[in-house]
Design an enzyme around this catalytic site. Structure first.
Site, PDB file in Angstrom:
ATOM      1  N   GLU A  89       0.850  -1.191   0.000  1.00 32.77           N
ATOM      2  CA  GLU A  89       0.000   0.000   0.000  1.00 32.77           C
ATOM      3  C   GLU A  89       0.892   1.249   0.000  1.00 32.77           C
ATOM      4  O   GLU A  89       1.941   1.274   0.630  1.00 32.77           O
ATOM      5  CB  GLU A  89      -0.870  -0.026   1.259  1.00 32.77           C
ATOM      6  N   LYS A  95     -10.224  -0.108  -2.020  1.00 34.39           N
ATOM      7  CA  LYS A  95     -10.270  -0.537  -0.619  1.00 34.39           C
ATOM      8  C   LYS A  95     -11.641  -0.291   0.003  1.00 34.39           C
ATOM      9  O   LYS A  95     -12.149   0.835  -0.005  1.00 34.39           O
ATOM     10  CB  LYS A  95      -9.188   0.216   0.162  1.00 34.39           C
ATOM     11  N   CYS A 122      -4.677  -3.871   3.015  1.00 32.54           N
ATOM     12  CA  CYS A 122      -4.350  -3.528   4.398  1.00 32.54           C
ATOM     13  C   CYS A 122      -5.469  -3.808   5.410  1.00 32.54           C
ATOM     14  O   CYS A 122      -5.670  -4.948   5.813  1.00 32.54           O
ATOM     15  CB  CYS A 122      -3.914  -2.068   4.469  1.00 32.54           C
TER      16      CYS A 122
END
Length: 274
Positions: free
Chosen positions: A46, A118, A159
């Site tokens: 990321e 995300k 993440c």
């Protein structure tokens, strides 16, 4: 698309800063290293291209996927004939105050094969650490993404998604993922406590390979990431690791889809799930 049964993957560990050129130079060097080692799919963490040091910096550099920053990385994949997973790119959002945290998958010709935005945003007051409010400047995605590739079916995440097992269950059981990509920039506090445990759990409960590239070290005077780039097999065994003390490098492992099939056959949890 026919899949190989065995191939090499690499999980990058790096320390991105608020300098696009410096980060690209680092990424270029890592791609060359990966190609020399025979890696077929190289996965970046990321914020690989930019890690803002001040509020608003990431918004300032955010661009569309056909912009010059992504064009550089597309050329990198094409010139070195390697698949790249670019986890967490600052894609221009729906308005001037928001961006999308976008995982971009490139093939060996530099084509954008797929994107995942995300879903779970990091809005957390880390115990003993900083306060993060990703939703202040990021628009969440709403699509689950699995991509057919020469290396199996790849499930794309980013993440903080890692803490939501239902996403990975859907990737495996509804979308038939075989390899889970988890590019991250975990904080030191949360990384030391939970990083490896969560990754191994996701691998075990989905019977998937997990590739987890990560940021590491101090990005500026305020922000530090926990590095421990990992590749984990479907039995939950760590098969490649780059320790936290090493700020830049690649954890390289061989993935064997036949081993994945064997694990799933011997413990057929897909037949027992409701």
């Amino acid at each position: 698309m026919a899949t190989s049964r065995t191939f090499k993957v690499g999980a990058v560990q790096m320390t991105s800063i608020n300098d696009l050129h410096a980060n690209f130079t680092t990424c270029s060097s890592l791609v060359k290293e990966a190609v020399a080692a025979g890696v077929n799919l190289l996965c970046f963490p990321e914020n690989f291209s930019f890690m803002g040091a001040k509020l608003g910096e990431s918004l300032e550099i955010a661009e569309m996927l056909d912009g010059p920053i992504m064009q550089q990385y597309r050329s990198l994949a094409r010139d070195h004939h390697i698949w790249l997973s670019l986890g967490g790119f600052q894609e221009k959002g729906p308005d001037d105050k928001h961006l999308c945290n976008t995982h971009v998958l490139l093939d060996e010709a530099g084509n954008i094969i797929s994107t995942y935005r995300k879903i779970h945003l990091f809005d957390v007051d880390v115990p003993g650490g900083m306060v993060y409010k990703e939703s202040d400047f990021t628009t969440p995605g709403d699509n689950i993404v699995v991509v057919e590739s020469p290396f199996g079916r790849l499930g794309l995440t980013v993440c903080y998604d890692l803490r939501f097992p239902e996403l990975y269950q859907e990737l495996r059981f509804q979308h038939l993922a075989q390899v889970l990509l988890v590019p991250s920039a975990f904080t030191r506090v949360t990384g030391e406590a939970h990083w490896e445990i969560l990754l191994r759990a996701r691998a075990i409960e989905t019977q998937c390979y997990v590739i987890a590239p990560t940021q590491a070290g101090w990005h500026d005077t305020k922000r530090e990431s926990f590095g421990d780039a990992l590749v984990i097999d479907p039995w939950g065994t760590v098969i490649a690791r780059l320790p936290d003390r090493l700020s830049t490098g690649i954890a390289i492992a061989e993935i064997d889809l036949s081993m994945l099939d064997s694990v799933r056959m011997k413990m057929p949890i897909s037949e027992h799930s409701s």
